[in-house]
Design an enzyme around this catalytic site. Structure first.
Site, PDB file in Angstrom:
ATOM      1  CG  HIS A   1      -1.577   1.333   1.502  1.00 31.80           C
ATOM      2  ND1 HIS A   1      -2.571   1.850   0.710  1.00 31.80           N
ATOM      3  CD2 HIS A   1      -1.350   2.266   2.471  1.00 31.80           C
ATOM      4  CE1 HIS A   1      -2.939   3.043   1.188  1.00 31.80           C
ATOM      5  NE2 HIS A   1      -2.205   3.314   2.253  1.00 31.80           N
TER       6      HIS A   1
ATOM      7  CG  ASP B   1       6.393  17.970 -26.219  1.00 30.34           C
ATOM      8  OD1 ASP B   1       6.738  17.360 -25.194  1.00 30.34           O
ATOM      9  OD2 ASP B   1       5.463  17.571 -26.956  1.00 30.34           O
TER      10      ASP B   1
ATOM     11  CD1 TRP C   1       6.493   3.174   4.021  1.00 31.38           C
ATOM     12  CD2 TRP C   1       7.765   3.886   2.335  1.00 31.38           C
ATOM     13  NE1 TRP C   1       6.907   4.442   4.323  1.00 31.38           N
ATOM     14  CE2 TRP C   1       7.685   4.914   3.306  1.00 31.38           C
ATOM     15  CE3 TRP C   1       8.523   4.116   1.189  1.00 31.38           C
ATOM     16  CZ2 TRP C   1       8.339   6.135   3.153  1.00 31.38           C
ATOM     17  CZ3 TRP C   1       9.166   5.344   1.051  1.00 31.38           C
ATOM     18  CH2 TRP C   1       9.071   6.341   2.023  1.00 31.38           C
TER      19      TRP C   1
ATOM     20  CB  SER D   1      10.672   5.974 -14.127  1.00 29.62           C
ATOM     21  OG  SER D   1       9.571   6.837 -14.145  1.00 29.62           O
ATOM     22  CB  SER D   2      11.940   9.299 -10.226  1.00 26.99           C
ATOM     23  OG  SER D   2      10.753   8.744  -9.790  1.00 26.99           O
TER      24      SER D   2
ATOM     25  CG  HIS E   1      12.434  14.314   5.833  1.00 31.17           C
ATOM     26  ND1 HIS E   1      11.400  13.879   6.618  1.00 31.17           N
ATOM     27  CD2 HIS E   1      12.200  15.627   5.631  1.00 31.17           C
ATOM     28  CE1 HIS E   1      10.591  14.887   6.892  1.00 31.17           C
ATOM     29  NE2 HIS E   1      11.059  15.963   6.306  1.00 31.17           N
TER      30      HIS E   1
ATOM     31  CD  GLU F   1       9.685   9.945  -2.599  1.00 32.93           C
ATOM     32  OE1 GLU F   1      10.658  10.314  -3.291  1.00 32.93           O
ATOM     33  OE2 GLU F   1       8.618   9.577  -3.082  1.00 32.93           O
TER      34      GLU F   1
ATOM     35  CE1 TYR G   1       8.654  18.774   4.045  1.00 30.22           C
ATOM     36  CE2 TYR G   1      10.896  17.978   4.212  1.00 30.22           C
ATOM     37  CZ  TYR G   1       9.755  18.459   4.807  1.00 30.22           C
ATOM     38  OH  TYR G   1       9.708  18.611   6.154  1.00 30.22           O
TER      39      TYR G   1
ATOM     40  CB  SER H   1       0.653  28.392  -5.309  1.00 35.50           C
ATOM     41  OG  SER H   1       1.185  27.984  -4.085  1.00 35.50           O
TER      42      SER H   1
ATOM     43  CG  HIS I   1      12.531  14.022  11.630  1.00 29.50           C
ATOM     44  ND1 HIS I   1      12.462  15.238  11.012  1.00 29.50           N
ATOM     45  CD2 HIS I   1      11.882  13.176  10.801  1.00 29.50           C
ATOM     46  CE1 HIS I   1      11.790  15.134   9.883  1.00 29.50           C
ATOM     47  NE2 HIS I   1      11.433  13.894   9.729  1.00 29.50           N
ATOM     48  CG  HIS I   2      11.945   9.783   9.279  1.00 26.21           C
ATOM     49  ND1 HIS I   2      10.616   9.689   8.938  1.00 26.21           N
ATOM     50  CD2 HIS I   2      12.401  10.889   8.636  1.00 26.21           C
ATOM     51  CE1 HIS I   2      10.286  10.685   8.127  1.00 26.21           C
ATOM     52  NE2 HIS I   2      11.350  11.426   7.927  1.00 26.21           N
TER      53      HIS I   2
ATOM     54  CB  THR J   1       5.670  24.746   6.383  1.00 21.55           C
ATOM     55  OG1 THR J   1       6.816  23.951   6.085  1.00 21.55           O
ATOM     56  CG2 THR J   1       4.431  24.030   5.896  1.00 21.55           C
TER      57      THR J   1
ATOM     58  CE  LYS K   1       4.544  26.779  -0.537  1.00 23.74           C
ATOM     59  NZ  LYS K   1       5.115  27.745  -1.482  1.00 23.74           N
TER      60      LYS K   1
ATOM     61  NE  ARG L   1       3.711   2.976  10.618  1.00 23.05           N
ATOM     62  CZ  ARG L   1       4.585   3.645   9.865  1.00 23.05           C
ATOM     63  NH1 ARG L   1       5.603   4.279  10.421  1.00 23.05           N
ATOM     64  NH2 ARG L   1       4.460   3.680   8.560  1.00 23.05           N
TER      65      ARG L   1
END
Lengths: 538, 287
Positions: A89, A118, A154, A181-182, A265, A267, A269, A280, A314-315, A340, A343, A462
């Site tokens: 998931h 293009d 994951w 790909s990315s 991390h 990722e 963002y 925006s 922090h993870h 943040t 924004k 979890r």
């Protein structure tokens, strides 16, 4: 999209020379059009459809999880399969749904927003998309090999991932392919933005969506190779006798966590910044005011991107770290609240005294603003080291990141779809369906995920298929909410299909009064090729 | 834009639909599946990898052939050329980050995990282990001799640095129109690259047969072979790129102001050169 007009948006006299003149004007017919296309609009459509399919695949996995957690005890799936569900998931939603959706928006919109003919590398653009199906096939095959699909979460932490079965190898190669790909997609976006802006479209005149994607793409190029390195080390630890993550040989499982979160991390963002860009775009249009504090928005996104590289641990507050490290990562994480906050306040200030109307895109933008900010606050709570040590791997964390990923990224993509689908298909979406979809999503999202804060604070871990009796009530509420949220998404599917089939009012070139960006100067739907000679921006 | 108006080149060349990307996707599907089967000892694995590799080769020849044809057909405007420059720069940046992951792992094991395993924290688990570098770790009992820096590695450093110089001479030959100079010095660069790879192959054989230094020799073996191995793979790719450039030169491609393919290969070559310098200092020398 029943037919694609072949006339050109800008009437320049001569045709560019082509290698194959018989195909010079338009796409191949039938399925081969989509397989071989080099057109950014076609590829954007492919990305968006793929991501919608993956959204439902990942959603069914989520519903499997919620069904199992409806009551305490083991009832529907085996615990191993439950673990595969949580793992897949996550992987499918991140790499299959949210990222491709963001790239789909980028493909459709960036060339039209900056006046480019293009994407810079049109053929490579096709490859970036068509690498995703093989990666998903590898993940799909992994369910049917001995040992089943990856089941360690994951994040693929060793030693679970070094001891897992063949499904892990397929997952590793799937990640390699998705990473390629990315990286190619990102290089394409960066080059397009840096090199193909129309004359007069200076960087600081670009719509903010382009800025957020430019910075997202930079993050992707910087961290995707690091993830590739991490899973490569995992692979060699599994099969070739290296000991990167094995203390017996002098390595350390925690090393994987460092390398992984150095990717992981930034990722998160990567997943949210394009959503910021869409919000925006929507808010100024429906507030009928220019975006407040444009320059500070750009600097805030850049600030978030820079900070994202120095907060990864922090993870990992519970794995053991010197106190200086705990403090550094705690304070650095809290610093992210500053850009943040800039924004969020700019979005609010844009709405201040605006002539606001509340069509579906704006509803989703405002829903985003409320719920993303709430998810940001729980992020701040989790940034506090001593609190995090209590809450690590509880449902509080699950609640937090679903507030920023679902009510954040996903809501923004829903809003963006309603905002731009009149442009894409030439047909207005059904406003009643859009509003119904919004309220269904908003209400059921909160029924699903708000109770998870309580569960987490009460100590429910979890990624476990069973739980103690005391957690039963809120789990049942969350599961009912999840079913409602899932059903609400069928409204979205129906609304989108209606637009694609042309079932609805014909969209004008500029369906929203407030829209002042370049895409609204083009007809709806836009011609197959747009801005073959660039417009001049004053 | 002026070029488009004069009809010489489009403002920006957008290629026609192409079947090369999907060919590449099929190749990677077979490679991924095959590799997963192979490492798990399934018979189909090597066959699938072989099939994937063949398709990949066809794709690379076809796709690059198309690009070369378009370039020589002068379909690429200056703006397209600039896109290629941006694209190659960011690709090299992504490669830098790939190596950064492995250098980061080296830093971590040398400065954190190995000292920690030998510290008081781990005395209960590993009472006899003394931390140091190189190491096989606290559990493995094999011994090995680390790779010395001043023999073949130093020679290889000199070879690669020289190859960077010869490549620059070749580039000067290209920009000043001395194609003889270009061919000879480019050939010399490729030969130096091949020599480097030959020495590295010898070094690996020596490590396995005489030093008992293997990929499985604890974190020293892991970091040593993965870092130098990936670098060697990149030198191989760079040498292939330069060989293609030599072939194109012989066929008469490139002009003094239209040769970005050559420059891209040269950038890549200098990149692997810089990675080697870091390897030489951090992997071989500072032991």
């Amino acid at each position: 999209m029943s037919s694609i007009p072949h006339d050109h948006a800008t009437g320049h006299a001569e045709e560019p020379p082509h290698a194959h003149d018989d195909h010079a004007h338009g796409p191949h017919g039938g399925i081969m059009r989509w397989v071989t296309t080099t057109n950014h609009k076609d590829i954007g459509t492919l990305y968006l459809c793929f991501s919608l399919i993956m959204f439902f695949v990942g959603g069914i996995m989520a519903l499997t999880i919620r069904a199992e957690l409806f009551e305490p005890g083991l009832q529907i799936v085996h615990p191993e399969f439950f673990n595969s569900m949580t793992t897949l998931h996550g992987l499918i939603m991140i790499f299959g749904a949210i990222m491709p959706a963001a790239v789909g928006f980028a493909n459709w919109m960036i060339p039209m927003l900056i006046g480019a003919p293009d994407m810079a590398f049109a053929r490579m653009n096709n490859w970036s998309f068509w690498l995703l199906p093989p990666a998903v096939i590898l993940l799909g095959v992994s369910f049917f090999v001995p040992g089943g699909a990856a089941a360690g979460g994951w994040t693929l932490y060793p030693p679970l991932s070094t001891q897992a079965g063949m499904g892990m190898d397929l997952t590793i190669f799937a990640i390699h392919i998705m990473g390629a790909s990315s990286i190619m997609g990102s290089i394409n976006i960066i080059t397009t933005i840096l090199n193909l802006r129309a004359p007069g479209m200076t960087l600081m005149k670009m719509p903010l969506f382009c800025w957020t994607w430019l910075i997202t793409a930079y993050l992707l190029v910087a961290v995707m190779p690091v993830l590739a390195g991490a899973v490569t080390m995992l692979l060699t630890d599994r099969h070739f006798g290296t000991t990167f993550f094995n203390a017996a040989g002098g390595g350390d499982p925690v090393l994987f966590q460092h390398v992984f979160w150095f990717f992981g991390h930034p990722e998160v963002y990567i997943l949210i910044l394009p959503a910021f860009g869409i919000i925006s775009s929507i808010i100024p249009t429906f507030a009928r005011k220019p975006l407040f504090g444009y320059a500070s928005m750009v600097y805030a996104v850049a600030g978030i991107a820079i900070l994202s590289f120095i907060v990864w641990a922090h993870h990992m507050f519970t794995v053991g770290m010197p106190a200086a490290g705990l403090l550094f990562f705690m304070y650095a994480t809290m610093l992210i609240a500053v850009p943040t906050g800039v924004k969020v306040f700019n979005w609010l200030a844009t709405m201040w005294k605006g002539e606001m109307t509340f069509e579906a895109p704006m509803l989703f933008a405002i829903g985003f603003l409320f719920l993303f900010t709430l998810g940001g606050f729980t992020g701040l709570v989790l940034a506090i080291t001593p609190v995090d040590i209590q809450l690590q791997d509880t449902y509080y964390v699950v609640a937090h990141f679903h507030y920023v990923m679902v009510a954040g990224s996903l809501f923004a993509f829903f809003g963006g779809t309603y905002y731009w689908i009149p442009k894409w298909t030439g047909t207005m979406y059904d406003e009643r369906l859009g509003k119904l979809h919004f309220w269904g999503s908003m209400i059921f999202f909160n029924i699903t995920f708000f109770p998870m804060h309580f569960l987490g604070l009460a100590g429910m871990p979890r990624r476990i298929p069973d739980y103690a009796q005391q957690f039963a009530d809120w789990n049942m509420v969350a599961s009912i909410g999840a079913l409602g949220f899932g059903l609400s998404q069928l409204i979205f599917l129906y609304a989108v299909i209606k637009c694609i089939r042309g079932d609805g009012a014909k969209a004008p070139a500029k369906p929203w009064d407030g829209g002042d960006t370049l895409e609204w100067t083009l007809p709806s739907p836009p011609p197959y090729h747009t801005f073959e000679t660039p417009p001049v921006i004053r | 834009m002026s070029a488009a108006q004069s009809g010489a080149k489009p403002y920006y060349f957008v290629p026609q639909p192409s079947h090369w990307p999907i060919t590449g996707s099929a190749a990677l599907l077979f490679l991924g599946l095959g590799a997963a089967f192979w490492v798990n000892g399934m018979d189909a694995g090597p066959w699938l990898v072989g099939l994937g590799f063949c398709i990949l080769l066809v794709m690379l020849f076809g796709w690059f052939g198309t690009v070369i044809g378009e370039s020589e057909g002068r379909l690429y405007s200056r703006r397209v050329d600039r896109s290629f420059r941006w694209g190659m720069s960011w690709f090299i940046f992504s490669e830098v980050m790939f190596f950064a992951a492995f250098f980061g792992a080296l830093f971590y094991v040398r400065n954190l995990s190995v000292p920690d395993l030998g510290s008081l924290n781990s005395k209960l688990l590993w009472p006899d282990y003394t931390a140091g570098w190189p190491t096989v770790g606290p559990y493995l009992k094999e011994t090995f001799t680390p790779m010395g820096a001043m023999g073949i590695p130093l020679l290889n450093t000199i070879i690669l640095l020289t190859s960077g110089f010869t490549l620059t001479v070749a580039h000067h030959g290209l920009t000043s129109g001395h194609r003889g100079q270009l061919k000879i010095w480019l050939l010399l660069t490729i030969l130096l690259g091949a020599t480097f790879l030959g020495f590295q192959a010898y070094e690996y054989t020596h490590a396995y047969s005489e030093l008992n230094l293997k990929l499985s020799s604890g974190v020293y073996g892991s970091t040593f072979f993965m870092l130098t191995g990936f670098h060697g793979a990149h030198v191989t790719i760079g040498a292939i790129m330069l060989t293609v450039m030599l072939g194109r030169t012989v066929k008469g491609h490139f002009t003094p102001d239209h040769h970005f393919a050559f420059e891209a290969a040269a950038w890549y070559w200098h990149f692997v050169d810089v990675v080697w310098l870091l390897l030489f200092v951090l992997v071989y020398w500072l032991v």
